[in-house]
Write a protein that holds these residues in place. Structure first.
Motif, PDB file in Angstrom:
ATOM      1  N   SER A 167       0.978  -1.078  -0.082  1.00  0.00           N
ATOM      2  CA  SER A 167      -0.181   0.100   0.031  1.00  0.00           C
ATOM      3  C   SER A 167       0.828   1.317  -0.133  1.00  0.00           C
ATOM      4  O   SER A 167       0.669   2.192  -0.766  1.00  0.00           O
ATOM      5  CB  SER A 167      -0.865  -0.019   1.222  1.00  0.00           C
ATOM      6  OG  SER A 167      -1.903  -1.087   1.192  1.00  0.00           O
ATOM      7  N   VAL A 206      -9.641  -4.266   0.076  1.00  0.00           N
ATOM      8  CA  VAL A 206      -9.231  -2.882  -0.220  1.00  0.00           C
ATOM      9  C   VAL A 206      -8.119  -2.570   0.608  1.00  0.00           C
ATOM     10  O   VAL A 206      -8.556  -2.243   1.608  1.00  0.00           O
ATOM     11  CB  VAL A 206     -10.656  -2.048  -0.383  1.00  0.00           C
ATOM     12  CG1 VAL A 206     -10.118  -0.646  -0.872  1.00  0.00           C
ATOM     13  CG2 VAL A 206     -11.495  -2.423  -1.170  1.00  0.00           C
ATOM     14  N   ARG A 252      -8.134   3.090   1.746  1.00  0.00           N
ATOM     15  CA  ARG A 252      -9.584   3.677   1.695  1.00  0.00           C
ATOM     16  C   ARG A 252      -9.650   5.096   1.198  1.00  0.00           C
ATOM     17  O   ARG A 252      -8.708   5.876   1.030  1.00  0.00           O
ATOM     18  CB  ARG A 252     -10.059   3.889   3.208  1.00  0.00           C
ATOM     19  CG  ARG A 252     -10.004   2.287   3.860  1.00  0.00           C
ATOM     20  CD  ARG A 252     -10.935   1.449   3.231  1.00  0.00           C
ATOM     21  NE  ARG A 252     -10.846  -0.092   3.864  1.00  0.00           N
ATOM     22  CZ  ARG A 252     -11.646  -1.020   3.428  1.00  0.00           C
ATOM     23  NH1 ARG A 252     -12.727  -0.710   2.420  1.00  0.00           N
ATOM     24  NH2 ARG A 252     -11.594  -2.199   3.924  1.00  0.00           N
ATOM     25  N   GLY A 253     -10.667   5.505   1.149  1.00  0.00           N
ATOM     26  CA  GLY A 253     -11.165   7.121   0.673  1.00  0.00           C
ATOM     27  C   GLY A 253     -11.018   7.279  -0.833  1.00  0.00           C
ATOM     28  O   GLY A 253     -11.071   8.414  -1.149  1.00  0.00           O
ATOM     29  N   LYS A 254     -10.892   6.354  -1.509  1.00  0.00           N
ATOM     30  CA  LYS A 254     -11.097   6.505  -3.105  1.00  0.00           C
ATOM     31  C   LYS A 254     -12.494   6.607  -3.672  1.00  0.00           C
ATOM     32  O   LYS A 254     -13.171   5.650  -3.736  1.00  0.00           O
ATOM     33  CB  LYS A 254     -10.367   5.340  -3.966  1.00  0.00           C
ATOM     34  CG  LYS A 254      -8.736   5.150  -3.456  1.00  0.00           C
ATOM     35  CD  LYS A 254      -8.131   6.148  -3.728  1.00  0.00           C
ATOM     36  CE  LYS A 254      -6.453   5.880  -3.388  1.00  0.00           C
ATOM     37  NZ  LYS A 254      -5.402   7.059  -3.654  1.00  0.00           N
ATOM     38  N   THR A 255     -13.025   7.677  -4.099  1.00  0.00           N
ATOM     39  CA  THR A 255     -14.437   8.036  -4.227  1.00  0.00           C
ATOM     40  C   THR A 255     -14.310   8.556  -5.762  1.00  0.00           C
ATOM     41  O   THR A 255     -15.566   8.757  -6.128  1.00  0.00           O
ATOM     42  CB  THR A 255     -14.895   8.975  -3.135  1.00  0.00           C
ATOM     43  OG1 THR A 255     -14.197  10.317  -3.308  1.00  0.00           O
ATOM     44  CG2 THR A 255     -14.794   8.645  -2.064  1.00  0.00           C
TER      45      THR A 255
END
Length: 233
Positions: free
Chosen positions: A35, A105, A108-111
């Motif tokens: 990551s 995943v 996080r926070g991939k929008t």
């Protein structure tokens, strides 16, 4: 064709599950390492390669062309990311974890939208730009770009085709616009090389060697000559 979880299926999705499935089987420390590398590490590594290539090309007789190519690499990467903005808005592909269940995943926070991958676009543009300036470091950079693409799928934030699209976009922007960019950047680099901060373009040792050798030792301005020097560097 739809899959059991309500998302589309096919080779792209199958490969996504195969690669992301490796994250489920890996220990937690390895997932954290991938990551970090996929988010920041590879981009940092490309920056280190840029510095190494700059140190190498400025010692050659075609230093201005080499430095100009290195300047083009980040400029092309930024331009490729700008080109990707309308592409993402047109395709509007959701992130894979929004359409498919069971993915591990890691970030996080991939929008935002998924296609094309910004990370793949950025790293490949830098890698190919490096290759234009210095083949050895460029090959290393391109290798890092492919590693970046693998990391993005491993992390569950991109489909394989998102990565392929990013690699293609980064390559296309660099190579298609390189001749025009070099026409503009090479004279700028040459001017800087003859200024008080000329060490940014040409090492002092190279400047002294060319001055002692005389005008016949000056580079002839043959396009791509700095790349040949890069092979021997």
């Amino acid at each position: 064709m739809a899959s059991a979880d309500g998302g589309s299926s096919g080779p792209d999705v199958d490969l996504l599950y195969d690669i992301n499935g490796l994250a489920k089987d890996a220990p937690g420390w390895f997932d954290h390492a991938v990551s970090f590398v996929g988010e920041y590490g590879i981009v940092f590594g490309l920056g280190v390669l840029m510095v190494c290539a700059w140190w190498s090309v400025r010692r050659g007789p075609d230093a201005a062309q080499g430095v100009a190519a290195l300047l083009w690499a980040p400029l092309a990467a930024g331009l490729a990311l700008l080109v990707n903005v309308p592409i993402r808005g047109f395709v509007r592909r959701p992130r894979p974890f929004l359409e498919h269940q069971g993915l591990d995943v890691l970030v996080r926070g991939k929008t935002d939208f998924s296609f094309v991958s910004d990370h793949a676009t950025l790293t490949m543009a830098l890698g190919v730009g490096l290759f234009v300036a210095h083949r050895r470091y460029g090959l290393m950079g391109i290798g890092l770009a492919f590693a970046e693409g693998f990391c993005r799928v491993f992390m569950g934030v991109h489909y394989p085709t998102d990565v392929v699209g990013g690699l293609a976009l980064g390559t296309a922007v660099v190579l298609l616009l390189a001749p025009l960019a070099m026409m503009g950047l090479t004279p700028v680099a040459a001017r800087v090389g003859s200024s008080r901060v000329g060490w940014l373009v040409r090492s002092r040792r190279t400047t002294v060697s060319l001055a002692v050798a005389g005008p016949e030792a000056l580079p002839a301005g043959r396009p791509g000559a700095h790349r040949d020097k890069g092979l021997a560097a």
